[in-house]
Scaffold this active site. Structure first.
Site, mmCIF file in Angstrom:
data_model
loop_
_atom_site.group_PDB
_atom_site.id
_atom_site.type_symbol
_atom_site.label_atom_id
_atom_site.label_comp_id
_atom_site.label_asym_id
_atom_site.label_seq_id
_atom_site.Cartn_x
_atom_site.Cartn_y
_atom_site.Cartn_z
ATOM 1 N N GLY A 295 -3.217 6.935 -2.705
ATOM 2 C CA GLY A 295 -4.571 6.573 -2.282
ATOM 3 C C GLY A 295 -4.683 5.063 -2.402
ATOM 4 N N LYS A 296 -5.275 4.444 -1.391
ATOM 5 C CA LYS A 296 -5.376 2.982 -1.415
ATOM 6 C C LYS A 296 -6.118 2.492 -2.650
ATOM 7 C CE LYS A 296 -4.791 2.086 3.388
ATOM 8 N NZ LYS A 296 -3.550 1.369 3.081
ATOM 9 N N ALA B 64 -6.453 3.921 -5.702
ATOM 10 C CA ALA B 64 -5.644 4.026 -6.921
ATOM 11 C C ALA B 64 -4.542 2.969 -6.907
ATOM 12 C CB ALA B 64 -5.043 5.424 -7.038
ATOM 13 N N ASN B 65 -3.893 2.790 -5.759
ATOM 14 C CA ASN B 65 -2.828 1.779 -5.689
ATOM 15 C C ASN B 65 -3.371 0.392 -6.046
ATOM 16 O OD1 ASN B 65 -1.151 3.777 -4.749
ATOM 17 N ND2 ASN B 65 -1.232 3.121 -2.606
ATOM 18 N N ARG C 154 5.682 -11.703 8.168
ATOM 19 C CA ARG C 154 5.392 -13.100 8.541
ATOM 20 C C ARG C 154 4.424 -13.769 7.576
ATOM 21 N NH1 ARG C 154 2.768 -13.383 12.867
ATOM 22 N NH2 ARG C 154 2.511 -11.159 13.239
ATOM 23 N N ASP D 260 -1.569 -2.895 -0.412
ATOM 24 C CA ASP D 260 -2.380 -2.562 -1.599
ATOM 25 C C ASP D 260 -1.989 -3.452 -2.782
ATOM 26 O OD1 ASP D 260 -3.362 -0.593 0.038
ATOM 27 O OD2 ASP D 260 -2.227 1.040 -0.885
HETATM 28 P P1 ATP Z 1 0.830 -1.405 4.112
HETATM 29 O O1 ATP Z 1 -0.208 -0.644 4.890
HETATM 30 O O2 ATP Z 1 2.260 -1.157 4.554
HETATM 31 O O3 ATP Z 1 0.681 -1.323 2.641
HETATM 32 P P2 ATP Z 1 -0.452 -3.712 5.272
HETATM 33 O O4 ATP Z 1 -0.235 -3.492 6.730
HETATM 34 O O5 ATP Z 1 -1.800 -3.522 4.706
HETATM 35 O O6 ATP Z 1 0.644 -2.941 4.423
HETATM 36 P P3 ATP Z 1 1.162 -6.110 5.413
HETATM 37 O O7 ATP Z 1 0.584 -7.191 6.224
HETATM 38 O O8 ATP Z 1 2.273 -5.289 6.014
HETATM 39 O O9 ATP Z 1 -0.035 -5.211 4.886
HETATM 40 O O10 ATP Z 1 1.752 -6.696 4.043
HETATM 41 C C1 ATP Z 1 0.953 -7.295 3.037
HETATM 42 C C2 ATP Z 1 1.692 -8.467 2.434
HETATM 43 O O11 ATP Z 1 2.930 -7.984 1.877
HETATM 44 C C3 ATP Z 1 2.094 -9.527 3.443
HETATM 45 O O12 ATP Z 1 1.061 -10.483 3.603
HETATM 46 C C4 ATP Z 1 3.335 -10.126 2.782
HETATM 47 O O13 ATP Z 1 2.954 -11.081 1.816
HETATM 48 C C5 ATP Z 1 3.963 -8.934 2.069
HETATM 49 N N1 ATP Z 1 5.017 -8.326 2.886
HETATM 50 C C6 ATP Z 1 4.912 -7.254 3.703
HETATM 51 N N2 ATP Z 1 6.085 -6.987 4.326
HETATM 52 C C7 ATP Z 1 6.946 -7.921 3.885
HETATM 53 C C8 ATP Z 1 8.342 -8.206 4.130
HETATM 54 N N3 ATP Z 1 9.050 -7.462 4.981
HETATM 55 N N4 ATP Z 1 8.897 -9.253 3.487
HETATM 56 C C9 ATP Z 1 8.183 -10.013 2.626
HETATM 57 N N5 ATP Z 1 6.887 -9.795 2.337
HETATM 58 C C10 ATP Z 1 6.273 -8.773 2.957
#
Ligand code: ATP
Length: 290
Positions: free
Chosen positions: A38-39, A41-42, A209, A239
């Site tokens: 769950g987001k 809890a995480n 990125r 999370d």
């Molecule tokens: P999820 O739903 O998979 O938990 P999200 O889509 O909410 O993630 P992301 O933008 O994928 O969030 O990732 C959050 C942060 O985690 C990014 O801003 C980055 O700092 C880090 N991160 C994610 N993927 C990578 C990666 N492949 N290498 C390095 N850092 C990463």
């Protein structure tokens, strides 16, 4: 200072399958694991591991006492998690041999948190504390309004994305965190770019990125390049990032430092399999060479 997190608690039930079942097919799983998820809890676990006092506000069913115990073991204040007649939230995760998955969410108790329980919890909050909300519970706007009225830092992680849910809390927010796709969806829904929103700080995470911070007051946009790692499982990266950003702010860091530390924590997280159980703690982050 403290973080009050109105958030979901799920049992992540992960079934390994020889293939995804077809309509009408009965299939024996070849493996099973249950994790805390769950987001909400995480994020509670991430912020607690990042050194903050985190009080989770939420609900579970009669079958959910294990999840409360687990959160407590991870250092989360669980006094404001109540038991309701609905079942504890679940994520049923089917995984096939190629690692592809199918997920079914049962919101259950997460959407049945009594408003009186939320009000009672927030009555203990003090100005300067943080209120964190995501889109997996009921009563988000009510909580955001109370948070704003109490002088809390009100932060919203717009996941899973729903334009109406964001628009219902937008006026009360100090900080909005979304990923790139959610930012596009919000722009489509509102016709406004993130920098035009009336929220002081907007952070858009960009996966591998990095992340972008938009200070809507000054119009300043700052990009943070991601930390290069070899990912094995990106679940929970967002999370972990959000929990760490808020814990950093709660512990007095300036936003750039909080974002940088959160990116290190999230980078470590993507090198690990699992969710709440493997979120890095401050020592992991400080000792890593990232
Ligand atoms: P999820 O739903 O998979 O938990 P999200 O889509 O909410 O993630 P992301 O933008 O994928 O969030 O990732 C959050 C942060 O985690 C990014 O801003 C980055 O700092 C880090 N991160 C994610 N993927 C990578 C990666 N492949 N290498 C390095 N850092 C990463």
């Amino acid at each position: 200072m403290a973080i009050w997190n109105l958030g979901s608690i799920n049992a992540d039930m992960v079934y390994s399958l020889p293939h995804f079942p077809a309509a009408g097919e009965t299939l024996a799983a070849t493996g099973f694991d249950r994790f805390l998820g769950g987001k909400g809890a995480n994020m509670s676990v991430a912020a607690a591991r990042a050194g903050s006092h985190v009080a989770h506000i939420g609900a579970v069913g009669a079958d959910g006492s294990w999840s409360i115990r687990r959160l407590m073991e991870y250092g989360v204040d669980t006094r404001h998690i109540v038991q309701v007649p609905e079942p504890t939230g679940q994520a049923l995760v089917f995984v096939d041999p190629t690692g592809e998955n199918q997920i079914v969410i049962l919101p259950g108790a997460n959407r049945a948190i009594p408003e009186t329980a939320i009000q009672a919890a927030l009555a203990e909050a003090a100005a300067g504390d943080t209120l964190l909300i995501q889109n997996e519970t009921n009563a988000q706007a009510m909580a955001a309004r109370i948070g704003r009225d109490l002088g809390l830092r009100v932060a919203y992680a717009a996941a899973p994305f729903e334009a109406t849910a964001v628009l219902a809390v937008l006026a009360f927010l100090d900080l909005l965190i979304l990923n790139e796709i959610e930012a596009q969806q919000l722009q489509q829904a509102t016709g406004q770019a993130p920098e035009a929103l009336r929220v002081r700080d907007v952070i858009v995470t960009l996966g591998a990125r990095g992340a972008r911070h938009i200070d809507t007051g000054t119009g300043e946009i700052r990009d943070y390049p991601a930390i290069p790692v070899t990912p094995v499982d990106t679940t929970g990266a967002g999370d972990t990032f959000t929990g760490y950003v808020l814990a950093g702010l709660d512990r007095g860091m300036a936003l750039p430092q909080a974002i940088s530390q959160a990116m290190r924590a999230a980078a470590i997280m993507v090198t690990r399999h699992g969710t709440a159980d493997v979120i890095p703690d401050l020592r992991d982050v400080q000792e890593s060479r990232l």
